[in-house]
Enzyme design. Sequence first.
Site, PDB file in Angstrom:
ATOM      1  N   ASP A   1       0.779  -1.060   0.115  1.00  0.00           N
ATOM      2  CA  ASP A   1      -0.067  -0.036   0.113  1.00  0.00           C
ATOM      3  C   ASP A   1       1.006   1.230   0.227  1.00  0.00           C
ATOM      4  O   ASP A   1       0.312   2.238  -0.348  1.00  0.00           O
ATOM      5  CB  ASP A   1      -0.695  -0.223   1.222  1.00  0.00           C
ATOM      6  CG  ASP A   1      -1.968  -1.251   1.089  1.00  0.00           C
ATOM      7  OD1 ASP A   1      -2.314  -1.624  -0.009  1.00  0.00           O
ATOM      8  OD2 ASP A   1      -2.625  -1.663   2.186  1.00  0.00           O
TER       9      ASP A   1
ATOM     10  N   ARG B   1      -2.981   1.201  -9.759  1.00  0.00           N
ATOM     11  CA  ARG B   1      -2.331   1.952  -9.119  1.00  0.00           C
ATOM     12  C   ARG B   1      -0.561   2.390  -9.988  1.00  0.00           C
ATOM     13  O   ARG B   1       0.054   3.412  -9.780  1.00  0.00           O
ATOM     14  CB  ARG B   1      -1.830   1.738  -7.597  1.00  0.00           C
ATOM     15  CG  ARG B   1      -2.958   1.962  -6.715  1.00  0.00           C
ATOM     16  CD  ARG B   1      -2.459   1.706  -5.468  1.00  0.00           C
ATOM     17  NE  ARG B   1      -3.591   2.237  -4.382  1.00  0.00           N
ATOM     18  CZ  ARG B   1      -3.886   1.788  -3.302  1.00  0.00           C
ATOM     19  NH1 ARG B   1      -3.214   0.837  -2.751  1.00  0.00           N
ATOM     20  NH2 ARG B   1      -4.972   2.151  -2.468  1.00  0.00           N
TER      21      ARG B   1
HETATM   22  C1  S3P Z   1      -5.178  -5.712   3.269  1.00  0.00           C
HETATM   23  C2  S3P Z   1      -4.479  -6.485   2.547  1.00  0.00           C
HETATM   24  C3  S3P Z   1      -3.783  -5.822   1.263  1.00  0.00           C
HETATM   25  C4  S3P Z   1      -3.725  -4.580   1.287  1.00  0.00           C
HETATM   26  C5  S3P Z   1      -5.059  -3.744   1.567  1.00  0.00           C
HETATM   27  C6  S3P Z   1      -5.717  -4.369   3.058  1.00  0.00           C
HETATM   28  C7  S3P Z   1      -5.889  -6.309   4.366  1.00  0.00           C
HETATM   29  O1  S3P Z   1      -4.595  -6.478   0.105  1.00  0.00           O
HETATM   30  O2  S3P Z   1      -3.449  -3.851  -0.047  1.00  0.00           O
HETATM   31  O3  S3P Z   1      -4.964  -2.464   1.514  1.00  0.00           O
HETATM   32  O4  S3P Z   1      -6.399  -5.751   5.306  1.00  0.00           O
HETATM   33  O5  S3P Z   1      -5.632  -7.422   4.774  1.00  0.00           O
HETATM   34  P1  S3P Z   1      -4.182  -7.814  -0.365  1.00  0.00           P
HETATM   35  O6  S3P Z   1      -4.365  -8.886   0.634  1.00  0.00           O
HETATM   36  O7  S3P Z   1      -5.130  -8.290  -1.198  1.00  0.00           O
HETATM   37  O8  S3P Z   1      -2.804  -7.897  -0.966  1.00  0.00           O
END
Ligand code: S3P
Length: 442
Positions: A327, A358
């Site tokens: 992120d 992104r």
């Molecule tokens: C998150 C996991 C990440 C992240 C998202 C929040 C989470 O996504 O990019 O902002 O809270 O588990 P992914 O698990 O799909 O990579």
Amino acid sequence: MTVPVDLQHSALRAFHKSPALSGSVRVPGDKSITHRAILLGLIADGTTTVENWLDAGDCRSSIEVARALGADIEVEPNRLVIQGTAGRLKEPLDVLNCGNSGTTTRLVLGILSARVPFACVTGDASLRRRPMGRVMDPLTQMGADIRARSGRFAPLVVQGRPLRGISYTLPVASAQVKSAILLAGLLAEAGDTTVTELRPTRNHTENMLTAFGAPLRQVSDGTSQTIVVSPGATLQGTRVVVPGDISSAAFILAAAAVVQGSVVTVQGVGLNPTRIGFLNVLSRMGANVQIANVQTIAGEPIGDVTVSSSALQGVRIDEAEIPSLIDELPILAVLAAYANGETVVSGAEELRVKETDRIRAVVEGLQAIGVDAEERPDGFLIRGQGKVKGGTVHSYNDHRIAMSFAVAGLASQDPVTVQNWDCVGISYPTFLETLRMVGADL
Ligand code: S3P
């Protein structure tokens, strides 16, 4: 890229050169941890309190979904009080609206599949473009009945069924998918569920399930990590103290790194090893990063992070490091523009399926403010010149894109204007207040 029609409403916000930033601030609670506390509070027996929860659009979506499924949730300014369902979820009376939140959607699919007779799940235009096949596949293997638009997008329809445990190796490094499977495994009828990940992703679900009393076992063999959950146990409501969100702190710390003469401390930030890639890269770029007062609360390390401005240099960020800073790549791209030399990011194709694409949004935004940036299928290349000209960029309604370019404007020659600024309310509604507290003139 052509701006989709649903993004063509606009709230403009201009950011111009800031005086040196200084001071000590806190950032709002961690978004990932707040979501999990709400959803585990929903399925737990008894009361869960969530202190320092993130009051922002995404977590409000989780609260509404949990209420529709039977949780009684009292919302106080700095505390949530959740009366759980002990796993006896209500069939929702209406469509569950997850708004912009991929985490809410994917985690709740794991819960619905095992325990709710019938539910429809949808969200905003961005959410409806995000891939759901990655959670549908393993849940279907467990016996779930999930239908989706075009086979893999929201709106989704779930008919709960008795699930059985599976062994599953994650094909994409995704904490959301891992969490959905673990929740389904916990609520399944029979059989252990084993999830193996080849690249460690954020482990807040594992930490929190353990804190709620779930029977969870973890084995690591150096190259991969396996988590096993057994069904049958009822979670016990507990007290959750949410650390400051490192993903929000990243914008404030990045501002301190690029605005000359700055020294800023963010206190009480979550420093879970699966989340601190940003700090590691910031150090590699030559920034001055100090960590102090580290303590561990419910398995989550928390500490104070201080960053002061300095000359930055370009870096390489490869696939192995991506999950720990997924992120933070948009704000790292802005830092790369202020650095001298090339920054190359690879193995980050997941960025294409976030709130917006992104990779594209970052590269187009950087080009619009005079930075030499190139799109790659799985990342980007930025030729940093130590300075940024300025101009107008589109946020694509993505909170992290908007805040990244706001930071770009705090040290650019001409202002940076961000279109569709309001989306910052998804994760950090008080972002401008924090910046003002450290002296930004906004
Ligand atoms: C998150 C996991 C990440 C992240 C998202 C929040 C989470 O996504 O990019 O902002 O809270 O588990 P992914 O698990 O799909 O990579």
